[in-house]
Design an enzyme around this catalytic site. Structure first.
Site: not given
Length: 435
Positions: A30, A86, A152, A254, A263
């Site tokens: 990083d 992103t 995911f 829900h 996301c």
């Protein structure tokens, strides 16, 4: 296998630590020197249950390291994962790929021997093609294959999701890359990790399509909740009734204040833009975005309705600020438009969140932050449950009522039952159920 993970954000750090736990040698890179220094001290920059112990164990075992210089890790790596941010590009909603492309150029200059360069970040269709072009342009002699391997991971359950995945999507047409990535994920074979090999562009689209579909399920049940309130039905029973159909399934049905996080909002907006760029209007996804944005703003009006229509001079206690429990992520959290709306209508807002208050203060600086739920409720005219933290599922209701100015609860996550709240003398409002 030797792995370089570019980026130590949510995806990069979780993925790097899990790969190391599989037995691979991983170096996380990083540019933020402060973040790398903190990681060397054992300080984790994000809240994810179990991540601090996982990082510490693999650092101690010598399988996980951190650095600001990618030259050596990339030069020695069998695979380099790009896991940089992103974010939505300001102004048009496209994914900002500047960090991905900058990483690709730096990686290209450091490559030695055959290396698989993998986009782990969520990227629009065709990004892998551009990453490959940049690598060839920067280092024509590089022996590299570019693959897509979308993540995911659910915040709050990311380690389990990584180790017990529904699927592992690998997008590449290069046989050498398939073998390298197959070997990297081989430890999951005992858990029957389902590897799915596709073309690179297909893998990129799978990620966006998955998030857009889940966002659509959430938005659908939220609209059904609004209808249920008007006709006197119970949306939780509706969700159970349709979720028992295995063609639909019970997950993401829900009702609540709308989706947020890092996301779904970003990826649905980007997918709409991808469709527009290719002259394929995605009307369902466009509607999902519009309905979700309107729903978040409507929650403040729901609180006002519970207090007779006016919030002027009233005190509202808010429990939960992060977009979901078990994370400190405030990105596009429903609490932000809710609290802003409450203050715009004249309310004084007090808030408590078990983990996210430090992050919330940057987004909501003009409210009072409290040390626990009962201090937050003291003197309040209404209490709003926004995030379904486990700490809020078994509140001491008599103590809560004694602390409040008025016993009004607006439960935006349907944590409690109406009959239970009535027994304790509360005026109770929930989502998609009769008041």
């Amino acid at each position: 296998m030797r792995i370089a993970m570019i980026g130590t954000g949510y995806v990069g750090l979780v993925s790097g630590a899990c790969f190391a736990d599989f037995g691979h040698d991983v170096v996380c890179v990083d540019k933020d020197a402060g973040k790398i220094a903190a990681l060397h001290r054992g300080e984790i920059p994000i809240y994810e249950p179990g991540l601090d112990e996982l990082v510490a164990a693999n650092v101690k075992a010598g399988r996980l390291g951190f650095t600001t210089d990618l030259t050596a890790p990339v030069g020695e790596a069998d695979a380099v994962f790009i896991a940089v941010g992103t974010p939505s590009r300001r102004g048009d909603g496209h994914a900002d790929l500047s960090y991905v492309y900058a990483a690709a150029r730096e990686i290209a200059a450091a490559l030695k021997g055959f290396t698989v360069v993998v986009t782990k970040s969520t990227v629009p269709v065709g990004t892998g093609d551009e990453v490959e072009r940049l690598i060839r342009e920067t280092n024509p002699d590089a022996d590299a294959a570019v693959a897509s391997n979308p993540e995911f991971l659910r915040e709050g359950a990311a380690i389990r999701d990584f180790k017990f995945p529904d699927r592992i999507v690998i997008g590449t047409s290069d046989e050498r890359a398939r073998k390298v990535l197959g070997e990297i994920y081989r430890p999951l074979s005992l858990n029957q990790g389902p590897l799915m090999y596709t073309a690179r562009r297909t893998a990129e689209l799978i990620k966006y399509a998955a998030n857009a579909f889940l966002a659509t399920k959430i938005t659908f049940i939220n609209e059904m909740a609004d209808l249920a309130e008007k006709v006197g039905a119970d949306v939780q029973d509706v969700a159970r009734g349709i979720g028992m159909d295995n063609r639909i399934g019970p997950k993401f049905l829900h009702a609540g204040p709308g989706f947020g996080g890092s996301c779904f909002p970003k990826d649905t907006r980007a997918l709409v833009k991808i469709g527009a760029d290719h002259e394929v209007p995605l009307r369902i996804v466009e509607a999902v975005l519009a309905v979700n944005d309107n729903r978040k703003r409507a929650m403040a009006r729901k609180v006002a309705h519970a207090l007779g229509g006016s919030l002027r001079g009233k005190t509202v206690a808010v429990l939960g600020l992060t977009f979901k429990p078990d994370t400190d992520d405030m990105r596009e959290a429903p609490s932000i438009p809710l609290v802003t709306g409450l203050m715009d209508m004249g309310a004084k807002v007090r808030a408590f969140d078990p983990v996210g208050m430090a992050q919330a203060k940057a987004e909501l600086p003009d409210i009072t932050y409290c040390d626990d739920a009962y201090t937050c409720a003291a003197g309040a005219d209404a209490l709003v449950i926004v995030t379904e933290w486990v700490q809020f599922r078994a509140l001491d209701l008599p103590r809560l009522k004694a602390a409040m100015q008025q016993p009004v609860i607006v439960d935006l996550r349907n944590v409690y039952r109406a009959d239970q709240m009535a027994e304790h003398g509360f005026v109770y409002h929930s989502v998609g159920r009769p008041s």
